[in-house]
Enzyme design. Sequence first.
Site, PDB file in Angstrom:
ATOM      1  N   HIS A  19       0.838  -1.254   0.026  1.00 15.41           N
ATOM      2  CA  HIS A  19       0.053  -0.077  -0.100  1.00 15.41           C
ATOM      3  C   HIS A  19       0.982   1.225  -0.068  1.00 15.41           C
ATOM      4  O   HIS A  19       0.548   2.398  -0.753  1.00 15.41           O
ATOM      5  CB  HIS A  19      -0.768   0.051   1.079  1.00 15.41           C
ATOM      6  N   LYS A  43     -17.629  -6.312   8.019  1.00 15.11           N
ATOM      7  CA  LYS A  43     -16.527  -7.031   8.198  1.00 15.11           C
ATOM      8  C   LYS A  43     -16.106  -6.960  10.042  1.00 15.11           C
ATOM      9  O   LYS A  43     -16.467  -5.763  10.660  1.00 15.11           O
ATOM     10  CB  LYS A  43     -15.356  -6.605   7.734  1.00 15.11           C
ATOM     11  N   ARG A  92      -1.653  -6.469  -8.598  1.00 14.68           N
ATOM     12  CA  ARG A  92      -0.551  -7.241  -8.216  1.00 14.68           C
ATOM     13  C   ARG A  92      -0.165  -8.302  -9.202  1.00 14.68           C
ATOM     14  O   ARG A  92       0.740  -8.121 -10.304  1.00 14.68           O
ATOM     15  CB  ARG A  92      -0.306  -7.964  -6.961  1.00 14.68           C
ATOM     16  N   SER A 130      -3.071  -7.841   2.702  1.00 15.63           N
ATOM     17  CA  SER A 130      -3.381  -7.505   4.401  1.00 15.63           C
ATOM     18  C   SER A 130      -3.752  -8.948   4.819  1.00 15.63           C
ATOM     19  O   SER A 130      -3.590  -9.071   5.974  1.00 15.63           O
ATOM     20  CB  SER A 130      -4.160  -6.564   4.314  1.00 15.63           C
TER      21      SER A 130
END
Length: 185
Positions: A19, A43, A92, A130
Site C-alpha cells: 500500500h 466485516k 499485483r 493484508s
Amino acid sequence: MPKVIAIYPGSFDPPTNGHLDLIERGSKIFDELVVAILRNAEKAPLFSVTERVGMLESLTSHYSNVRVDTFDGLTVEYAARVGASSLLRGIRALTDYEYELQMALMNRKLRPELETIFMMPAEKYSYLSSRLVREVAQLGGSVKGLVPELVEQNLRGKLDPAYQFGEFRDGEHAGKKKPRTRKRA
Ligand code: PNS
C-alpha cells in the site's frame, strides 16, 4: 490547469508495504491523493478504523499532497464528494485483474467521469496482501519487511504476549498453548 484529485480506497487492515509503495507512486502523479478507508460494519476487522487512520496518517505524514479519510457507501459517491476525478487501485498479479476489472467497470457505469488508474507495486510486494499479513502474524510468522515497523509493532499488540510472531520455530512451541489474538478493539 485544474487540480487532479485521486482517491485510493481500500480496507487497509493493516496497511502493508505494498500500500505504501502505491501511495508513494500515486503521490507523484496526482496533485492530491486521498487514502480512503472503507468503514464496513459488516466485516470484523483486526484494526479499528481509528487505528487504521492513525497508522496511515503517521506513515504518510511526510507527503504534503496525501491525506487520510474514511468513507462508507459507494466509492463513486465518496469520490464525487471530495472532487476526485481518479480512483487509484493496485494490481499485483493476474489474479487481481478479474475482480479489479469488474469493480472498475461497475464504478465506470455508476460514474463515467471517474477514471480508475491501475498501478503496479514493486515486484517484491507482488504476493503481499493484508489478509496474508494478518494470517501470518496471527500464526506466529514474521512479517518483517512486509509491513512498516509501526504496523509490525501494532500487530504485536494484537497478539497474545505469550506468542510473539517470528519467534516460533518447528517444535519449539510443542506443548505450549495455542496462540490467540487479543480481543479486537
Ligand atoms: O482493500 P479492498 O478490500 O480490496 O478494497 C475494496 C474497496 C473498498 C475498494 C471496495 O470494496 C469498495 O469500493 N467498496 C465500497 C462500496 C462500493 O462502492 N461498492 C461497489 C464497487 S464496484
